[in-house]
Motif scaffolding. Sequence first.
Motif, PDB file in Angstrom:
ATOM      1  N   UNK A  90       6.442   1.011  -5.410  1.00 18.48           N
ATOM      2  CA  UNK A  90       7.394   1.969  -5.976  1.00 18.48           C
ATOM      3  C   UNK A  90       6.828   2.962  -6.954  1.00 18.48           C
ATOM      4  N   UNK A  91       5.506   3.174  -6.945  1.00 15.26           N
ATOM      5  CA  UNK A  91       4.921   4.170  -7.831  1.00 15.26           C
ATOM      6  C   UNK A  91       4.445   3.644  -9.163  1.00 15.26           C
ATOM      7  N   UNK A  92       4.433   2.337  -9.371  1.00 12.57           N
ATOM      8  CA  UNK A  92       3.937   1.793 -10.634  1.00 12.57           C
ATOM      9  C   UNK A  92       2.474   2.198 -10.849  1.00 12.57           C
ATOM     10  N   UNK A 108      13.738   2.661 -14.028  1.00  7.18           N
ATOM     11  CA  UNK A 108      13.520   3.896 -13.254  1.00  7.18           C
ATOM     12  C   UNK A 108      12.809   3.657 -11.925  1.00  7.18           C
ATOM     13  N   UNK A 109      11.942   2.656 -11.869  1.00  6.65           N
ATOM     14  CA  UNK A 109      11.252   2.351 -10.616  1.00  6.65           C
ATOM     15  C   UNK A 109      12.229   1.719  -9.614  1.00  6.65           C
ATOM     16  N   UNK A 110      13.098   0.877 -10.118  1.00  7.16           N
ATOM     17  CA  UNK A 110      14.124   0.295  -9.252  1.00  7.16           C
ATOM     18  C   UNK A 110      15.086   1.366  -8.757  1.00  7.16           C
ATOM     19  N   UNK A 112       0.787  -1.231   0.000  1.00  4.12           N
ATOM     20  CA  UNK A 112       0.000   0.000   0.000  1.00  4.12           C
ATOM     21  C   UNK A 112       0.811   1.269   0.000  1.00  4.12           C
ATOM     22  N   UNK A 113       2.064   1.194  -0.484  1.00  6.18           N
ATOM     23  CA  UNK A 113       2.866   2.411  -0.549  1.00  6.18           C
ATOM     24  C   UNK A 113       2.315   3.333  -1.630  1.00  6.18           C
ATOM     25  N   UNK A 114       2.489   4.622  -1.425  1.00  2.00           N
ATOM     26  CA  UNK A 114       1.937   5.621  -2.336  1.00  2.00           C
ATOM     27  C   UNK A 114       3.043   6.572  -2.782  1.00  2.00           C
ATOM     28  N   UNK A 115       4.048   6.008  -3.453  1.00  2.00           N
ATOM     29  CA  UNK A 115       5.189   6.798  -3.894  1.00  2.00           C
ATOM     30  C   UNK A 115       4.922   7.461  -5.242  1.00  2.00           C
ATOM     31  N   UNK A 116       5.715   8.458  -5.534  1.00  2.00           N
ATOM     32  CA  UNK A 116       5.628   9.152  -6.818  1.00  2.00           C
ATOM     33  C   UNK A 116       6.095   8.233  -7.937  1.00  2.00           C
ATOM     34  N   UNK A 117       5.368   8.249  -9.025  1.00  2.00           N
ATOM     35  CA  UNK A 117       5.781   7.537 -10.227  1.00  2.00           C
ATOM     36  C   UNK A 117       6.952   8.307 -10.840  1.00  2.00           C
ATOM     37  N   UNK A 172      12.833   3.557  -2.636  1.00  2.00           N
ATOM     38  CA  UNK A 172      13.431   3.922  -1.353  1.00  2.00           C
ATOM     39  C   UNK A 172      14.109   2.757  -0.652  1.00  2.00           C
ATOM     40  N   UNK A 173      13.848   1.537  -1.071  1.00  2.00           N
ATOM     41  CA  UNK A 173      14.466   0.384  -0.417  1.00  2.00           C
ATOM     42  C   UNK A 173      15.462  -0.349  -1.303  1.00  2.00           C
TER      43      UNK A 173
END
Length: 362
Positions: free
Chosen positions: A309-311, A254-256, A9-14, A260-261
């Motif tokens: 990761x924002x996907x 780019x997502x990798x 449920x992370x809500x990171x920027x794409x 943040x981890x």
Amino acid sequence: MQFGVFSVGDNHKDPVAGRAPSEYERIKAMVAIAVKAEEVGFDVFATGEHHNPPFVPSSPTTMLGYIAARTERIILSTSTTLITTNDPVKIAEDYAMLQHLADGRVDLMMGRGNTGPVYPWFGQDIRQGLPLAIENYALLHRLWRERVVDWEGRFRTPLQGFTSTPRPLQGVAPFVWHGSIRSTEIAEQAAYYGDGFFANNIFWPNGHYKQLISLYRERYAHYGHGTQEQAIVGLGGQTYIRPRSQDAIREYRPYFDNSPVMGGGPSLEAYVDQTPLSVGSPQQVIEKTLRFREYYGDYQRQLFNVDAGGLPLKTVLEQLDLLGEYVLPELRKEFANRRPPGVADGPTHAARVTAAHQEKQG
């Protein structure tokens, strides 16, 4: 063998689109992922529990209850229920209620949580994480199995003549997994109760998880629940899939890199080589997942993380289509063909009700 998807449920920027979805968009996306997972043939959808930004699933039972009304077959689980900062009485009642609403399609995974500030928000101390996990689960286990409970412990007020309501559906409590990425004490706890052990093998090398799983199997047999092969093991995993491996690597990079981890350390290629992360074609994902069995032995549940990761949701749903069409059929066939006699099936409410009835009759 059960296959599913899980979300933290992370809500990171794409990092490609340059924006993060709103909380509303992310919550609705998780629901869409669960519905799609059932549509393409997965057996399980699981959600995390977090109480801090940038995560959104602070109320797993609310989300899973809503998803239960939108689905018919898929097992609804948690990929963490915080046994340390939630009151075990509330867990007992909330998940029994969900079990009734979902016609038994519910289990849950106990976890300590590793976000330090969350503990004082709920009146606890992270330095007491392990004792909290052990004591709180001991109470929860009794609340689901004893109609009237007297209790006194270190971390909550005593109970006198307490009955948790509603009672578990058909007298059988939801199946419990104990999730861990590092703690031998949690593997021991799972073995002691004869529960499942879930190794969320995403970020660390395989050898680390093999030690935890081997310990759990040995102790499961030691406590008399069955053979080591009958122990109930679940594995996590993370995947990004495209018909061509070159496209998968190019799109996922780019997502990798901005994760943040995962970002800022080994390259994507090194990470795929050294950890359970799968990025590639359907055949590559199939082959890597089958190797998990070689490392850990036969197991009962495989969950894939596909939305971190924002996907964007569109990409995640495409991933599920590819997994459902090309990967799941082959994995089901190969795991079934390679599975020796005596290995336990994945837990379901119906099977556990039947087993409980036979035990009473016998």
